[in-house]
Write a protein that holds these residues in place. Structure first.
Motif, PDB file in Angstrom:
ATOM      1  N   VAL A 111       0.833  -1.202   0.000  1.00 25.97           N
ATOM      2  CA  VAL A 111       0.000   0.000   0.000  1.00 25.97           C
ATOM      3  C   VAL A 111       0.871   1.258   0.000  1.00 25.97           C
ATOM      4  CG1 VAL A 111      -1.849  -1.194   1.212  1.00 25.97           C
ATOM      5  CG2 VAL A 111      -0.186   0.132   2.517  1.00 25.97           C
ATOM      6  N   THR A 112       0.281   2.354  -0.420  1.00 21.91           N
ATOM      7  CA  THR A 112       0.964   3.643  -0.464  1.00 21.91           C
ATOM      8  C   THR A 112       0.634   4.422   0.801  1.00 21.91           C
ATOM      9  OG1 THR A 112       0.809   3.682  -2.879  1.00 21.91           O
ATOM     10  CG2 THR A 112       1.253   5.775  -1.771  1.00 21.91           C
ATOM     11  N   TYR A 113       1.672   4.867   1.511  1.00 22.64           N
ATOM     12  CA  TYR A 113       1.446   5.599   2.758  1.00 22.64           C
ATOM     13  C   TYR A 113       2.524   6.659   2.928  1.00 22.64           C
ATOM     14  CZ  TYR A 113       5.359   3.092   4.878  1.00 22.64           C
ATOM     15  OH  TYR A 113       6.613   2.605   5.160  1.00 22.64           O
ATOM     16  N   ALA A 114       2.238   7.645   3.774  1.00 16.14           N
ATOM     17  CA  ALA A 114       3.185   8.721   4.057  1.00 16.14           C
ATOM     18  C   ALA A 114       2.960   9.224   5.470  1.00 16.14           C
ATOM     19  CB  ALA A 114       3.012   9.866   3.059  1.00 16.14           C
ATOM     20  N   GLY A 115       4.002   9.877   6.029  1.00 19.47           N
ATOM     21  CA  GLY A 115       3.841  10.541   7.314  1.00 19.47           C
ATOM     22  C   GLY A 115       4.782  10.103   8.407  1.00 19.47           C
ATOM     23  N   THR A 116       5.385   8.919   8.280  1.00 17.83           N
ATOM     24  CA  THR A 116       6.353   8.446   9.267  1.00 17.83           C
ATOM     25  C   THR A 116       7.558   7.886   8.531  1.00 17.83           C
ATOM     26  OG1 THR A 116       5.182   6.318   9.365  1.00 17.83           O
ATOM     27  CG2 THR A 116       4.702   7.918  11.102  1.00 17.83           C
ATOM     28  N   GLY A 117       8.694   7.831   9.250  1.00 12.19           N
ATOM     29  CA  GLY A 117       9.887   7.320   8.598  1.00 12.19           C
ATOM     30  C   GLY A 117      11.031   7.121   9.561  1.00 12.19           C
ATOM     31  N   ARG A 118      12.144   6.659   9.021  1.00 16.84           N
ATOM     32  CA  ARG A 118      13.338   6.400   9.830  1.00 16.84           C
ATOM     33  C   ARG A 118      14.084   7.678  10.175  1.00 16.84           C
ATOM     34  NH1 ARG A 118      14.331   1.060  10.229  1.00 16.84           N
ATOM     35  NH2 ARG A 118      13.072  -0.268   8.868  1.00 16.84           N
ATOM     36  N   ASP A 119      13.776   8.756   9.477  1.00 15.14           N
ATOM     37  CA  ASP A 119      14.271  10.077   9.828  1.00 15.14           C
ATOM     38  C   ASP A 119      13.302  11.095   9.243  1.00 15.14           C
ATOM     39  OD1 ASP A 119      14.846  10.204   7.119  1.00 15.14           O
ATOM     40  OD2 ASP A 119      17.017  10.150   7.368  1.00 15.14           O
ATOM     41  N   LEU A 120      13.590  12.375   9.442  1.00 20.26           N
ATOM     42  CA  LEU A 120      12.647  13.411   9.022  1.00 20.26           C
ATOM     43  C   LEU A 120      12.471  13.444   7.510  1.00 20.26           C
ATOM     44  CD1 LEU A 120      10.790  15.745   9.738  1.00 20.26           C
ATOM     45  CD2 LEU A 120      12.792  17.253   9.760  1.00 20.26           C
ATOM     46  N   ALA A 121      13.549  13.248   6.770  1.00 22.66           N
ATOM     47  CA  ALA A 121      13.441  13.282   5.309  1.00 22.66           C
ATOM     48  C   ALA A 121      12.475  12.222   4.805  1.00 22.66           C
ATOM     49  CB  ALA A 121      14.821  13.092   4.678  1.00 22.66           C
ATOM     50  N   ALA A 123      10.056  10.722   6.628  1.00 23.03           N
ATOM     51  CA  ALA A 123       8.712  10.986   7.148  1.00 23.03           C
ATOM     52  C   ALA A 123       8.013  12.098   6.376  1.00 23.03           C
ATOM     53  CB  ALA A 123       8.789  11.347   8.631  1.00 23.03           C
ATOM     54  N   ARG A 124       8.781  13.059   5.895  1.00 25.01           N
ATOM     55  CA  ARG A 124       8.210  14.223   5.213  1.00 25.01           C
ATOM     56  C   ARG A 124       8.127  14.032   3.702  1.00 25.01           C
ATOM     57  NH1 ARG A 124      10.244  19.593   7.848  1.00 25.01           N
ATOM     58  NH2 ARG A 124       8.600  18.991   9.315  1.00 25.01           N
ATOM     59  N   ALA A 125       8.711  12.981   3.196  1.00 28.06           N
ATOM     60  CA  ALA A 125       8.744  12.771   1.750  1.00 28.06           C
ATOM     61  C   ALA A 125       7.360  12.439   1.202  1.00 28.06           C
ATOM     62  CB  ALA A 125       9.711  11.640   1.415  1.00 28.06           C
ATOM     63  N   PRO A 126       7.040  12.909   0.000  1.00 24.12           N
ATOM     64  CA  PRO A 126       5.770  12.526  -0.626  1.00 24.12           C
ATOM     65  C   PRO A 126       5.771  11.042  -0.978  1.00 24.12           C
ATOM     66  CG  PRO A 126       6.761  14.446  -1.707  1.00 24.12           C
ATOM     67  CD  PRO A 126       7.801  13.855  -0.821  1.00 24.12           C
ATOM     68  N   ALA A 137       0.100  12.367  -5.345  1.00 22.48           N
ATOM     69  CA  ALA A 137       1.104  12.454  -4.287  1.00 22.48           C
ATOM     70  C   ALA A 137       0.424  12.720  -2.953  1.00 22.48           C
ATOM     71  CB  ALA A 137       2.100  13.563  -4.580  1.00 22.48           C
ATOM     72  N   LEU A 138       0.983  12.156  -1.895  1.00 20.12           N
ATOM     73  CA  LEU A 138       0.489  12.391  -0.537  1.00 20.12           C
ATOM     74  C   LEU A 138       1.643  12.811   0.356  1.00 20.12           C
ATOM     75  CD1 LEU A 138      -1.601  12.187   1.813  1.00 20.12           C
ATOM     76  CD2 LEU A 138      -0.893   9.788   2.060  1.00 20.12           C
ATOM     77  N   ILE A 139       1.462  13.932   1.056  1.00 24.09           N
ATOM     78  CA  ILE A 139       2.336  14.320   2.166  1.00 24.09           C
ATOM     79  C   ILE A 139       1.455  14.326   3.402  1.00 24.09           C
ATOM     80  CG2 ILE A 139       3.860  16.070   3.140  1.00 24.09           C
ATOM     81  CD1 ILE A 139       3.035  16.510  -0.431  1.00 24.09           C
ATOM     82  N   ALA A 140       1.913  13.694   4.475  1.00 23.92           N
ATOM     83  CA  ALA A 140       1.104  13.598   5.694  1.00 23.92           C
ATOM     84  C   ALA A 140       1.899  14.132   6.878  1.00 23.92           C
ATOM     85  CB  ALA A 140       0.678  12.154   5.943  1.00 23.92           C
ATOM     86  N   ALA A 141       1.228  14.904   7.727  1.00 29.05           N
ATOM     87  CA  ALA A 141       1.874  15.502   8.894  1.00 29.05           C
ATOM     88  C   ALA A 141       0.929  15.455  10.082  1.00 29.05           C
ATOM     89  CB  ALA A 141       2.285  16.943   8.598  1.00 29.05           C
TER      90      ALA A 141
END
Length: 275
Positions: A111-121, A123-126, A137-141
């Protein structure tokens, strides 16, 4: 690119039980609406894990500790959802282990998801979803989270901090001039010192709160400059790479004495994002 696309956007998905066992007409009518859309988005507010090693409950939860069996993502896919945000106040309920496990199960499900990650780049990536109507594109905050929940930048000499994509804000209270003088008097009587005060006599810091004299009495907010610029840059990047751009913000903050309206910093960011 097609000039039209259909989007279904729902709120928070806090689902712990199978949905595919239900066949009630009203429920299936809702499911068909979701399935009929080119893009079906939801805020996936459950962590996915089976209490694997490192999935420890954090010292502070997002209100309660949310978790569901990893198979629940297949139930949401059955309903028709194909785009997910993972940035919310529960993203770190089970520490980094819960965050990593959720990412692994989402990726295994394709699935396609956004908003969290192993670092800020990360987590913030589309994130990008390809559809017959074009690329989305999805950016989630998130603006409502425990301080340890926000992701941090990587450096050449140090790994970044896992977490969510933050949209922080500053808060201050505007009070009448006579009220500000009373606050100053209370601070003096209590012997609270050690705070570097502004040279502006119309501004005073008391018990970690900023007070400003003025006519617009109430609580006011302004977005954190770094987070605003960082998220706007992600939007600009997404606009270069996709036909459609969706921004999701999970927020519990409302306007002063009117929680049906978004807080000032949210309106500020929304206008900047549209521009």
């Amino acid at each position: 690119m097609n000039k039209e696309i259909t989007l279904v956007a729902s709120g928070d998905s806090l689902i712990t039980m199978r949905q595919s066992v239900h066949s009630e007409p009203d429920f299936m009518e809702l499911v068909e609406i979701i399935r009929s859309a080119d893009v079906a988005f939801t805020n996936h507010e459950m962590l996915l894990h089976d209490y694997e090693e490192d999935c420890y409950p954090a010292a502070q939860s997002g209100g309660t500790y949310t978790r569901a069996a990893p198979s629940i993502i297949n139930e949401l896919r059955w309903m028709g959802y194909n785009l997910f945000s993972t940035a919310n106040n529960h993203s770190l309920d089970y520490s980094y282990g819960g965050l990593f496990a959720t990412k692994a199960y989402l990726e295994a499900a394709g699935v396609t998801y956004a908003g969290t990650g192993r670092d800020l780049a990360e987590a913030r990536a589309p994130a990008y979803l390809d559809t017959v109507k074009g690329r989305v594109a999805l950016i989630a905050a998130c603006s409502t989270f425990a301080p340890f929940g926000r992701a941090g930048d990587s450096r050449r000499d140090m790994r970044g901090r896992p977490g969510l994509n933050p949209l922080r804000y500053d808060t201050w209270y505007e009070v009448r001039p006579e009220t500000l003088e009373r606050i100053k008097k209370i601070s003096e009587e209590m012997g609270i010192d050690g705070v570097i005060q502004s040279e502006d006599p119309g501004e005073f810091h008391f018990l970690r709160t900023k007070y400003v004299a003025g006519p617009n009495v109430g609580s006011h907010t302004k977005g954190n400059k770094s987070d605003l610029e960082g998220n706007l840059e992600s939007i600009r990047e997404a606009a270069r790479q996709a036909d459609w751009v969706l921004f999701s913000l999970h927020a519990h903050e409302g306007a002063w004495k009117d929680t049906e309206r978004p807080a000032e910093f949210i309106e500020e960011f929304a206008r900047a994002a549209v521009d």
